[in-house]
Design an enzyme around this catalytic site. Structure first.
Site, short mmCIF file in Angstrom:
data_model
loop_
_atom_site.label_atom_id
_atom_site.label_comp_id
_atom_site.label_asym_id
_atom_site.label_seq_id
_atom_site.Cartn_x
_atom_site.Cartn_y
_atom_site.Cartn_z
N HIS A 436 -5.43 -2.98 -9.48
CA HIS A 436 -5.20 -2.32 -8.30
C HIS A 436 -5.37 -0.91 -7.88
CE1 HIS A 436 -1.86 -1.40 -5.13
NE2 HIS A 436 -2.20 -0.30 -5.35
N GLU A 437 -5.38 -0.13 -8.74
CA GLU A 437 -5.78 1.33 -8.61
C GLU A 437 -7.41 1.56 -8.57
OE1 GLU A 437 -4.01 3.37 -7.65
OE2 GLU A 437 -1.95 2.78 -8.01
N HIS A 441 -7.99 0.02 -4.80
CA HIS A 441 -8.33 1.33 -4.04
C HIS A 441 -9.76 1.77 -4.16
CE1 HIS A 441 -4.25 1.26 -2.52
NE2 HIS A 441 -3.86 1.55 -3.56
N GLU A 492 -2.84 -1.30 0.87
CA GLU A 492 -1.92 -1.54 -0.40
C GLU A 492 -2.08 -2.94 -0.72
OE1 GLU A 492 -0.88 0.27 -2.70
OE2 GLU A 492 -1.04 2.06 -1.21
ZN ZN Z 1 -1.84 1.31 -4.09
#
Ligand code: ZN
Length: 683
Positions: A436-437, A441, A492
């Site tokens: 995710h990070e 992102h 997100e």
């Molecule tokens: Zn996030």
């Protein structure tokens, strides 16, 4: 059970980092301590950004315990004639306000009001806490009132916000935000007030700063699209003055020159409100690779501003876990390989992947309204695109908050899934957070027109329309300014999709030392986690207002809906005949054939529409997947009746003698932890 009433029992946990802290040497501890103090001097800013009354409720709590001891308060109240339940209800309300630094839940943005009756509350203040009665009385209405426009944070007049005054409308905020983009101010460290006492209202953009820069003592009023707009400095000046005092100590005890320069830029930023100084600090922060003590401070996340532009004050201090960080660094070294597996052409990926730092941290202190499990900052697009970013995985947050380790069955899962979930959820979550990070992102390129009229892309075909790309970011536009409030949830969602998508890649699991035998179980657990989280996210949806209150919740719900749409019985919800419970089923044999293809297609669209600034198609797609039909309102209602409160973290403290303080896992422990670090009202 109303979402606004404090639960009967809080779900508390202690955020333990003692071992990591004790391993620091004296100078590292001094540095950590100075930053810890700076963090909490800023805490009242978080409360002010939440609601007008939040700061006063927290001050009231300090007053209540001026001459009292949290260890013996229960006994004292019971001696005064209160029942054990009444005492719990009283303490739970204040403990929850402490955990969220305000009377709105950080996750969901619902106002919280006490479970305790008003009569009983009054009785507490006329007996046990009689010295605080005069502080309580003027606040009592606000503590208990639950008018329609007070239930949630959002645009007035329908909702409330600590970022914009209640007399503003969305339309007016939009115009001011347009002015902010045109004048290249950026909204991060600002609030907006409308002064309408005169005939012509004045719109004041208030910039957070300890002092007023000399050249800004007199600033004019500008007319913009029919509004009179002024810019002022000195918002939160008292708090920021104190933040700077402790940052100066941190600068003296910094562990290297990059850290010292970074802290000095923070001080400049907080002193005069110049956002460029914060960007400078972040450029240095990104360079400070794998520090022993990791920290960041500033106006960082814009989840709570209804316009998605103004950011909450946030500050954390943590110790790097060297062993776990090694694994994450291996992931970083392999990032280009993983990025190439993501479902978009290289035109939609950054020209060059700047390898970021990625560390596992044990949080010593986290000052904001709610602690995340991972962070990928800075959020400034212009800093990210040129200097990169850093990722952190908050290891002790994951360990204590997501362990699934209690003896009760995991709600809404079958018995066999529950077993699987408990066994693998921490492993699954570690992979998901990393994906995710770093690759979520951290991936994707924004196609943009430069100031000089040139472009950072050429002859790119939009894979959705198969036509040449027709939209892009114009000079001055950023993802936040273009996507606004929806931007947080949308981004997100993109990151969550990347995390889930990569959980299907065995190489990811190898990095995390998951064995050949177990990695597919871990992957399945990631799917279970995501789909379950998506359904339980419904709690963060307000059916009356048809509105999502939490970015991650909306993101996960959208993913769940994509999987429902994929059909073939891949994801089903079995509701019991009496409509009081449900079980979530995922057909494991269809992850490869149904789940992953659907995820891949959705993720491609999310990324491309973001890349090309196609807000119209992005909005259409994302709101369709975020919409909640009557079937899901029913599921939400069933869940409402059975919900368990979210985990709230009791944080350790550090004394001026550099001693680490732990707390009991009780509402009293939460309150004492708060009292030990929130700036004193006596000053
Ligand atoms: Zn996030």
């Amino acid at each position: 059970m109303s979402l606004n009433i404090v639960p009967e029992k809080l779900n508390l946990t202690f955020l333990d980092s003692k071992q990591a802290f004790e391993q620091l040497n004296q100078s590292e501890k001094e540095y950590a301590y100075a930053l810890y103090r700076a963090s909490w001097e800023g805490a009242p800013i978080v409360s002010k950004q939440c609601s007008i009354e939040s700061e006063h409720i927290l001050k009231l709590l300090q007053k209540m315990f001026l001459n009292k001891n949290t260890d013996s308060i229960r006994e004292e109240c019971i001696t005064a004639g209160f029942t054990d339940t009444e005492v719990t209800d009283l303490l739970n309300f204040f403990a929850l306000v402490c955990a969220n630094l305000g009377n709105y839940l950080s996750f969901g943005d619902n106002k919280i009001i006490p479970r305790l009756s008003r009569e009983a509350m009054n009785k507490f203040f006329t007996t046990v806490f009689v010295e605080s009665l005069e502080d309580y009385s003027p606040l009592s209405d606000k503590i208990y009132s639950l008018k329609d426009n007070e239930k949630l944070l959002g645009y007035p007049p329908e909702n409330s916000s600590g970022y914009i005054t209640s007399n503003l409308t969305k339309n007016e905020v939009d115009i001011v935000d347009e002015y902010i983009v045109q004048t290249k101010l950026e909204g991060w460290n600002t609030r907006l007030a409308k002064l309408d006492s005169e005939k012509v209202p004045l719109y004041v953009i208030m910039i957070a700063s300890a002092k007023i820069p000399a050249e800004k003592h007199i600033t004019g009023i500008e007319e913009f699209k029919g509004l009179n707009i002024a810019v002022t400095y000195g918002d939160y000046s008292a708090e920021l003055e104190n933040v700077c005092t402790h940052l100066k100590n941190a600068s003296k005890s910094a562990l290297n020159t990059v850290e010292r320069d970074m802290i000095d830029k923070y001080i400049e930023h907080f002193t005069y409100g110049d956002l460029e100084m914060h960007k400078e600090s972040q450029r240095l922060w990104v360079q400070d690779k794998s520090p022993v003590v990791e920290t960041n401070i500033g106006f960082i996340e814009n989840y709570r501003d209804p316009a998605g532009k103004r950011a909450e004050f946030e500050s954390f201090v943590s110790m790097v876990d060297k062993e776990k960080s090694k694994k994450l660094q291996t992931l970083v070294n392999n990032a280009p390989k993983f990025l190439a597996t993501l479902p978009w052409e290289k035109e939609f990926e950054k020209d060059e992947f700047i390898a970021p730092d990625f560390t596992a941290l044990d949080i010593l202190t986290f000052c904001n309204s709610g602690i995340p499990a991972g962070i990928n900052i800075p959020n400034y697009d212009d800093v990210r695109s040129k200097c990169g970013f850093k990722n952190v995985s908050l290891d002790n947050v994951i360990r204590s908050g997501y362990s699934g380790g209690d003896n009760e069955p995991t709600q809404f899962l079958s018995e066999s899934d529950d077993k699987m979930f408990k066994q693998f959820v921490v492993k699954a979550f570690a992979v998901d957070v990393a994906g995710h990070e770093l690759l979520g992102h951290g991936s994707g390129k924004l196609l943009a027109e430069n100031e000089d009229g040139t472009f950072n892309f050429k002859d790119v075909i939009n894979p959705i329309t198969k036509e040449p790309v027709a939209t892009w970011y114009k000079p001055g536009e950023t993802f936040s300014s273009k996507f606004g409030r929806m931007g947080s949830a949308y981004e997100e969602c993109r990151a969550e999709c990347v995390g889930l998508y990569l959980s299907g890649n065995q190489d990811m699991h190898t990095i995390f030392s998951h064995t050949n035998e177990e990695w597919q179980d871990v992957m399945y657990t990631s799917w279970l986690w995501m789909i379950r989280a998506g359904i339980l996210s419904l709690l963060a949806y307000d059916p009356e207002k048809n509105m999502w209150m939490q970015a991650h919740s909306q993101a996960r719900y959208a993913i769940y809906q994509v999987m429902r749409e994929a059909g073939e019985g891949f994801v089903t919800i079995e509701i019991t005949e009496d409509n009081t419970n449900f079980v979530i089923h995922i057909d494991r044999s269809k992850i490869e054939s149904v789940g992953i293809p659907a995820l891949k297609h959705f993720l491609m669209k999310l990324n491309v529409l973001k890349s090309i600034a196609d807000i119209e198609n992005a909005t259409n797609m994302f709101s369709a997947y975020s919409s909640v039909d009557s079937e899901h309102i029913n599921i939400r209602n069933i869940y409402m009746k059975q919900r368990k409160p979210r985990t709230e973290y009791i944080q350790p403290s550090v004394t001026s003698k550099l001693e680490y303080v732990s707390y009991p896992v009780t509402p009293e422990g939460m309150i004492q932890s708060f009292l030990d670090k929130y700036p004193s009202i006596l000053r």
